[in-house]
Every structure is written in C-alpha cells, then in structure tokens.
Design a protein around this motif. Sequence first.
Motif, mmCIF file in Angstrom:
data_model
loop_
_atom_site.group_PDB
_atom_site.id
_atom_site.type_symbol
_atom_site.label_atom_id
_atom_site.label_comp_id
_atom_site.label_asym_id
_atom_site.label_seq_id
_atom_site.Cartn_x
_atom_site.Cartn_y
_atom_site.Cartn_z
ATOM 1 N N GLU A 107 34.109 73.785 28.904
ATOM 2 C CA GLU A 107 34.129 74.381 27.568
ATOM 3 C C GLU A 107 34.033 75.916 27.684
ATOM 4 N N THR A 108 34.953 76.625 27.039
ATOM 5 C CA THR A 108 34.932 78.092 27.049
ATOM 6 C C THR A 108 35.690 78.577 25.827
ATOM 7 N N ASP A 109 35.420 79.829 25.395
ATOM 8 C CA ASP A 109 36.259 80.326 24.298
ATOM 9 C C ASP A 109 37.497 81.044 24.847
ATOM 10 N N GLY A 110 37.706 80.941 26.180
ATOM 11 C CA GLY A 110 38.840 81.622 26.809
ATOM 12 C C GLY A 110 40.142 80.834 26.725
ATOM 13 N N TRP A 111 41.178 81.428 27.322
ATOM 14 C CA TRP A 111 42.515 80.837 27.332
ATOM 15 C C TRP A 111 42.762 80.094 28.655
ATOM 16 N N ALA A 112 43.663 79.106 28.600
ATOM 17 C CA ALA A 112 44.032 78.363 29.809
ATOM 18 C C ALA A 112 45.544 78.413 30.014
ATOM 19 N N LYS A 128 41.106 70.591 24.590
ATOM 20 C CA LYS A 128 39.781 70.087 24.181
ATOM 21 C C LYS A 128 38.694 71.115 24.491
ATOM 22 N N THR A 129 38.947 71.976 25.495
ATOM 23 C CA THR A 129 37.881 72.859 25.995
ATOM 24 C C THR A 129 38.204 74.348 25.892
ATOM 25 N N HIS A 130 39.448 74.692 25.540
ATOM 26 C CA HIS A 130 39.846 76.106 25.526
ATOM 27 C C HIS A 130 40.356 76.514 24.143
ATOM 28 N N SER A 131 40.207 77.813 23.836
ATOM 29 C CA SER A 131 40.592 78.264 22.492
ATOM 30 C C SER A 131 42.115 78.368 22.352
ATOM 31 N N ARG A 132 42.791 78.683 23.445
ATOM 32 C CA ARG A 132 44.256 78.737 23.473
ATOM 33 C C ARG A 132 44.728 78.181 24.807
ATOM 34 N N VAL A 133 45.882 77.509 24.783
ATOM 35 C CA VAL A 133 46.447 76.949 26.010
ATOM 36 C C VAL A 133 47.945 77.265 26.050
ATOM 37 N N VAL A 134 48.403 77.761 27.194
ATOM 38 C CA VAL A 134 49.838 77.968 27.377
ATOM 39 C C VAL A 134 50.305 77.062 28.515
ATOM 40 N N GLY A 135 51.245 76.177 28.200
ATOM 41 C CA GLY A 135 51.893 75.348 29.217
ATOM 42 C C GLY A 135 53.242 75.983 29.521
ATOM 43 N N MET A 136 53.590 76.091 30.784
ATOM 44 C CA MET A 136 54.881 76.715 31.126
ATOM 45 C C MET A 136 55.541 75.998 32.293
ATOM 46 N N LEU A 198 44.325 87.516 31.676
ATOM 47 C CA LEU A 198 44.301 86.890 30.340
ATOM 48 C C LEU A 198 43.563 85.548 30.337
ATOM 49 N N PHE A 199 43.628 84.808 31.462
ATOM 50 C CA PHE A 199 43.214 83.406 31.417
ATOM 51 C C PHE A 199 41.854 83.143 32.085
ATOM 52 N N SER A 200 41.070 82.257 31.456
ATOM 53 C CA SER A 200 39.804 81.800 32.036
ATOM 54 C C SER A 200 40.035 80.659 33.014
ATOM 55 N N THR A 201 41.082 79.876 32.763
ATOM 56 C CA THR A 201 41.386 78.723 33.616
ATOM 57 C C THR A 201 42.888 78.709 33.907
ATOM 58 N N ASP A 228 36.041 87.368 36.328
ATOM 59 C CA ASP A 228 34.695 86.834 36.166
ATOM 60 C C ASP A 228 34.758 85.548 35.333
ATOM 61 N N ASN A 229 33.942 84.563 35.672
ATOM 62 C CA ASN A 229 33.920 83.313 34.907
ATOM 63 C C ASN A 229 35.291 82.663 34.804
ATOM 64 N N ALA A 230 35.940 82.508 35.932
ATOM 65 C CA ALA A 230 37.282 81.915 35.928
ATOM 66 C C ALA A 230 37.303 80.671 36.800
ATOM 67 N N MET A 231 38.187 79.733 36.419
ATOM 68 C CA MET A 231 38.327 78.492 37.189
ATOM 69 C C MET A 231 39.795 78.299 37.576
#
Length: 318
Positions: A107-112, A128-136, A198-201, A228-231
């Motif tokens: 769970e994060t308010d970041g982007w994936a 389910k866990t990110h505020s925005r998701v980009v699939g490419m 840009l992305f947390s995950t 920082d705080n990235a997966m």
Amino acid sequence: MKRWLQEKLICPECAPAENPLSLTATREEGDDVLEGELTCLSCQRTYGIEEGVAVLLPESSMDLLSTGSGYNSKAMLSSYLWSHFSEFFNGTDATDAYRTWSSYFKETDGWALDIGCSVGRLSFELSKTHSRVVGMDTSLSFIKKARQLLKQKRLEFELIVEGHMTEQRGCTLDRDWNYDRVEFVVADAMALPFQRTLFSTATSINVLEKVPQPLHHLANINHVLKDDNAMFVFSDPFSWDEGVSDPGVWLSGRTEGPFTGRGIDNISRLMAGDGGTFHPPFEILDQGDVDWKIRKTENLWEHITSQFLVGVRHQNRR
Ligand SMILES: C[S@@+](CC[C@H](N)C(=O)[O-])C[C@H]1O[C@@H](n2cnc3c(N)ncnc32)[C@H](O)[C@@H]1O
C-alpha cells in the motif's frame, strides 16, 4: 489516454532528456482523450492517440506496430487472456503466478509501472495498492484489449480451441480493482517515456529475455524508480533467444565475460548495486520460483519456471 498521465510523460525519442509532451485533444470522453496527439516541445516529433491508445514509441521501434504476428497475433491474445484471467472463468486450471507476484505489492500513495504488461492483469492488481498505475507494452493488440477491459470492467474474448476453432468466453473480474487509477500505453521498455523517479513500484515480469538490450532495460527502470521507498518486482525464466538478443548482451548463461552463471544470481548482484546499474541499490526482500503457464490451444500448454526477486530501496540505508 487519461489526462492525468500527460504531465508525467516525456519524449521517448529524446529520453533520458526530460522533454515534455504537449497534448492536442480532438475527441474526449470525460478525462479520457480518445483522439489527439502529443508533441515534443524540443524535437517536434508527434505521438498519436487513436481510440484512446497513446503510442509513445521511439522511431526505431515503430515497425513493431505493423506486424500482425508474435505478440500482436490473435493466437497470442487468446494465450495471454487465458494466462492472466482464467481463474475468473475457469478456476481449477488457472495459473496462480499472478497472485504470487502481486502478493508483494505494498500500500502506497505512489505510482506503479507495469513494464511489458501484456493484457494487464498485474496493472489491475497494482490498482489495489497504488494511487496511479501505468501498464505499458510494445504490443498494440494487448494494449487495446487491456484498455477495453478497463472500460468494460469485464472480459469477453475468443478462446482458441484448435486451429481457427474458437469458443466465446466472458466473465466479470475482481471487484476490488480500481479501474479509474489505471492507464495503458504502447511504449518501449528500453525508451521509457516517463519522468525520472516518477514511480514507487516497477514490475518487469518475463520481459528481460524478450528485449534486445536487457541491461539497458534495467537502466531504464532505475531511471524512473524513486530513490527512496521504492520496490522492484522482477521475474524471468532466463530462456535467452538468439533471435531476440545477441548472446553478447545476455545477462546470464554465457561461457565468458561478466555474465557467466545463473540469471537469478546475476540480477540479484545487479540489484544489490554491483556494476552501478541500480543506484541506490536494493535490499533483496525475497526470491523464489513461480510456476507460470500459458495455454496455446486446448492441447498445447507451455509450463514455465519464472525466477523472481523482490527488492526495496531506501536512500538513508545506502
Ligand atoms: C513473455 S510476455 C510477458 C507478459 C507479462 N509480463 C506476463 O508475465 O504475463 C513478454 C511481454 O513483453 C512485451 N514486450 C516485448 N518487448 C518489449 C519492449 N521492448 N517493451 C515493452 N514491452 C515489450 C511483449 O509484447 C509481451 O507482452
């Protein structure tokens, strides 16, 4: 393409230089731009948006669009829709690989970012866990279908039985996916059109062996992931193919040079900071093997072992 994505995009032709893209929309539906174009304010190259799909490929990858074979074929679409979504219409046979990979999302308010997302299963899970998701993905066929799922919130497709014989399949999907948070674009894993950090995950699942420059793909991920705080969730079967990449750029299985030995060990070392591709380095949270399968026809299945690594990084622990 959703408007919220536009201000985070950069020109893939100019990347890693961060040149923004300006949007001209000619047809919209709410915050979704259905027809229009994005223009680089520096090199003036334009990127089309048609039927809601933005194509953000550098010139050198544009020929991937014109082929109806490989990942753009009808057969591949049937295979990947089965692989990603069969548990929703055909429970018992389904692969649980996507559940395993997504069990690491936090769970994060970041982007994936889901790189090589195919028809979108992990992008939906990330919602389910990110505020925005980009699939490419470079496959226009996959991205069109993923966007259709996102709009219809259900799956309808022709499942190949054998040859040209197909069966209509349809089902509802997971009610907990947040479709409004997700967008899909056509883009290249080696020329990511997104701002730095840009992305947390980020996920790269079964993609490394499919790109012509695997190390460059990893360097692109480092560029767009937060310091920082990235997966980073990585997985691959390491079944290198000379038709895709020159053996001189493989990251494992070589008989000489820096990447002899097993892929899982070499990627683990790279993620831990060896060679400088990933900085700050990752702490490896977990690793293992996932049984993944793809259904080609009713009588032909591919069973694959994909080896995964989950890394996290925190700047203050460097
Ligand atoms: C083996 S499939 C894996 C798909 C998905 N990640 C999964 O595990 O189900 C490889 C995917 O990478 C995509 N792909 C291949 N080369 C790519 C590139 N240069 N940039 C982005 N996607 C690429 C293909 O279109 C395909 O969807």
